[in-house]
Design a protein around this motif. Sequence first.
Motif, mmCIF file in Angstrom:
data_model
loop_
_atom_site.group_PDB
_atom_site.id
_atom_site.type_symbol
_atom_site.label_atom_id
_atom_site.label_comp_id
_atom_site.label_asym_id
_atom_site.label_seq_id
_atom_site.Cartn_x
_atom_site.Cartn_y
_atom_site.Cartn_z
ATOM 1 N N GLY A 36 0.815 -1.217 0.000
ATOM 2 C CA GLY A 36 0.000 0.000 0.000
ATOM 3 C C GLY A 36 0.844 1.261 0.000
ATOM 4 N N ARG A 37 1.924 1.233 0.780
ATOM 5 C CA ARG A 37 2.778 2.419 0.844
ATOM 6 C C ARG A 37 3.499 2.654 -0.483
ATOM 7 N NH1 ARG A 37 6.143 5.119 5.200
ATOM 8 N NH2 ARG A 37 7.801 6.063 3.998
ATOM 9 N N SER A 38 4.018 1.587 -1.080
ATOM 10 C CA SER A 38 4.740 1.768 -2.342
ATOM 11 C C SER A 38 3.788 2.150 -3.472
ATOM 12 C CB SER A 38 5.517 0.508 -2.696
ATOM 13 O OG SER A 38 4.624 -0.574 -2.900
ATOM 14 N N GLY A 39 2.582 1.594 -3.459
ATOM 15 C CA GLY A 39 1.603 1.964 -4.484
ATOM 16 C C GLY A 39 1.178 3.409 -4.383
ATOM 17 N N SER A 40 0.965 3.881 -3.157
ATOM 18 C CA SER A 40 0.580 5.285 -2.997
ATOM 19 C C SER A 40 1.738 6.216 -3.345
ATOM 20 C CB SER A 40 0.101 5.545 -1.574
ATOM 21 O OG SER A 40 1.141 5.358 -0.647
ATOM 22 N N ALA A 41 2.973 5.783 -3.086
ATOM 23 C CA ALA A 41 4.127 6.603 -3.461
ATOM 24 C C ALA A 41 4.241 6.723 -4.975
ATOM 25 C CB ALA A 41 5.409 6.017 -2.876
ATOM 26 N N MET A 42 3.983 5.616 -5.692
ATOM 27 C CA MET A 42 4.028 5.673 -7.159
ATOM 28 C C MET A 42 2.933 6.578 -7.707
ATOM 29 S SD MET A 42 4.917 1.896 -8.550
ATOM 30 C CE MET A 42 4.631 0.756 -7.233
ATOM 31 N N CYS A 43 1.733 6.488 -7.123
ATOM 32 C CA CYS A 43 0.635 7.343 -7.586
ATOM 33 C C CYS A 43 0.928 8.810 -7.309
ATOM 34 C CB CYS A 43 -0.667 6.927 -6.907
ATOM 35 S SG CYS A 43 -1.317 5.381 -7.521
ATOM 36 N N ALA A 44 1.501 9.087 -6.159
ATOM 37 C CA ALA A 44 1.835 10.481 -5.836
ATOM 38 C C ALA A 44 2.900 11.013 -6.783
ATOM 39 C CB ALA A 44 2.313 10.573 -4.393
ATOM 40 N N GLU A 45 3.871 10.178 -7.108
ATOM 41 C CA GLU A 45 4.925 10.611 -8.031
ATOM 42 C C GLU A 45 4.364 10.933 -9.412
ATOM 43 O OE1 GLU A 45 9.134 8.881 -9.849
ATOM 44 O OE2 GLU A 45 7.893 7.631 -8.550
ATOM 45 N N ILE A 46 3.472 10.084 -9.904
ATOM 46 C CA ILE A 46 2.881 10.318 -11.218
ATOM 47 C C ILE A 46 1.961 11.536 -11.178
ATOM 48 C CG2 ILE A 46 1.300 9.329 -12.925
ATOM 49 C CD1 ILE A 46 2.583 6.612 -12.272
ATOM 50 N N GLY A 47 1.244 11.717 -10.068
ATOM 51 C CA GLY A 47 0.392 12.906 -9.937
ATOM 52 C C GLY A 47 1.194 14.189 -9.939
ATOM 53 N N ILE A 48 2.325 14.198 -9.252
ATOM 54 C CA ILE A 48 3.184 15.386 -9.245
ATOM 55 C C ILE A 48 3.754 15.641 -10.638
ATOM 56 C CG2 ILE A 48 5.385 16.278 -8.374
ATOM 57 C CD1 ILE A 48 4.675 14.946 -5.690
ATOM 58 N N MET A 49 4.083 14.565 -11.342
ATOM 59 C CA MET A 49 4.596 14.737 -12.706
ATOM 60 C C MET A 49 3.516 15.314 -13.622
ATOM 61 S SD MET A 49 6.924 11.364 -13.237
ATOM 62 C CE MET A 49 7.662 11.900 -14.755
ATOM 63 N N ARG A 50 2.262 14.934 -13.399
ATOM 64 C CA ARG A 50 1.174 15.472 -14.224
ATOM 65 C C ARG A 50 0.951 16.956 -13.919
ATOM 66 N NH1 ARG A 50 -0.859 14.776 -18.882
ATOM 67 N NH2 ARG A 50 -1.249 12.572 -18.588
ATOM 68 N N VAL A 51 1.010 17.325 -12.652
ATOM 69 C CA VAL A 51 0.800 18.728 -12.268
ATOM 70 C C VAL A 51 1.924 19.602 -12.803
ATOM 71 C CG1 VAL A 51 0.743 20.286 -10.271
ATOM 72 C CG2 VAL A 51 -0.605 18.189 -10.248
ATOM 73 N N ASP A 52 3.147 19.098 -12.757
ATOM 74 C CA ASP A 52 4.298 19.879 -13.234
ATOM 75 C C ASP A 52 4.474 19.818 -14.748
ATOM 76 O OD1 ASP A 52 4.902 20.622 -10.675
ATOM 77 O OD2 ASP A 52 6.445 19.091 -10.380
ATOM 78 N N ASN A 53 3.544 19.178 -15.447
ATOM 79 C CA ASN A 53 3.565 19.060 -16.914
ATOM 80 C C ASN A 53 4.771 18.283 -17.425
ATOM 81 O OD1 ASN A 53 1.154 20.453 -17.234
ATOM 82 N ND2 ASN A 53 2.207 22.435 -17.212
ATOM 83 N N GLN A 54 5.325 17.427 -16.620
ATOM 84 C CA GLN A 54 6.450 16.611 -17.078
ATOM 85 C C GLN A 54 5.977 15.518 -18.040
ATOM 86 O OE1 GLN A 54 8.566 15.157 -13.668
ATOM 87 N NE2 GLN A 54 8.870 17.201 -12.829
ATOM 88 N N ILE A 55 4.773 15.013 -17.826
ATOM 89 C CA ILE A 55 4.246 13.986 -18.734
ATOM 90 C C ILE A 55 3.944 14.615 -20.093
ATOM 91 C CG2 ILE A 55 2.338 12.378 -19.090
ATOM 92 C CD1 ILE A 55 2.308 11.930 -16.078
ATOM 93 N N ASP A 56 3.432 15.833 -20.089
ATOM 94 C CA ASP A 56 3.199 16.539 -21.361
ATOM 95 C C ASP A 56 4.511 16.809 -22.087
ATOM 96 O OD1 ASP A 56 0.496 16.547 -20.815
ATOM 97 O OD2 ASP A 56 0.582 18.519 -19.823
ATOM 98 N N ALA A 57 5.568 17.068 -21.340
ATOM 99 C CA ALA A 57 6.876 17.289 -21.964
ATOM 100 C C ALA A 57 7.378 16.013 -22.625
ATOM 101 C CB ALA A 57 7.876 17.783 -20.928
ATOM 102 N N LEU A 58 7.111 14.871 -22.007
ATOM 103 C CA LEU A 58 7.502 13.607 -22.640
ATOM 104 C C LEU A 58 6.739 13.395 -23.940
ATOM 105 C CD1 LEU A 58 7.668 11.203 -19.553
ATOM 106 C CD2 LEU A 58 9.584 11.962 -20.959
ATOM 107 N N GLU A 59 5.455 13.751 -23.946
ATOM 108 C CA GLU A 59 4.669 13.613 -25.165
ATOM 109 C C GLU A 59 5.172 14.557 -26.261
ATOM 110 O OE1 GLU A 59 0.686 14.323 -23.889
ATOM 111 O OE2 GLU A 59 0.459 12.316 -23.030
ATOM 112 N N CYS A 60 5.608 15.730 -25.871
ATOM 113 C CA CYS A 60 6.140 16.682 -26.862
ATOM 114 C C CYS A 60 7.439 16.184 -27.484
ATOM 115 C CB CYS A 60 6.389 18.041 -26.213
ATOM 116 S SG CYS A 60 4.879 18.938 -25.859
ATOM 117 N N MET A 61 8.201 15.392 -26.713
ATOM 118 C CA MET A 61 9.449 14.834 -27.240
ATOM 119 C C MET A 61 9.227 13.503 -27.945
ATOM 120 S SD MET A 61 12.231 15.703 -24.261
ATOM 121 C CE MET A 61 11.338 14.956 -22.927
ATOM 122 N N ALA A 62 7.964 13.168 -28.200
ATOM 123 C CA ALA A 62 7.577 11.943 -28.901
ATOM 124 C C ALA A 62 8.019 10.686 -28.152
ATOM 125 C CB ALA A 62 8.102 11.927 -30.327
#
Length: 100
Positions: A36-62
Amino acid sequence: MTLWFVSALSACLGSAVGLSLIRELGPVLTALMVIGRSGSAMCAEIGIMRVDNQIDALECMAIDPYRYLFSTQDPRWRIICVPILTASIHIWLESLEVTL
């Protein structure tokens, strides 16, 4: 069976059942808490990446963000790493001459 033997067994039965429950369920409950702790840590990490637009930056770099992000969290790596970690701890304990 005599009466004193039956009463002695019934007096020890509660502590024996309690000890067996702790020994059997302790590792299972610990594993559930770690999962549970590791799963919530992964979700929090991905959520922070979405808020900081890091996932969008990956999409822009194809770069496929799902493949890029989840390849490091592949369960096959965990299956490989657990025996290696166990063996390395065992070797380390043997070098310290610790007996289990």
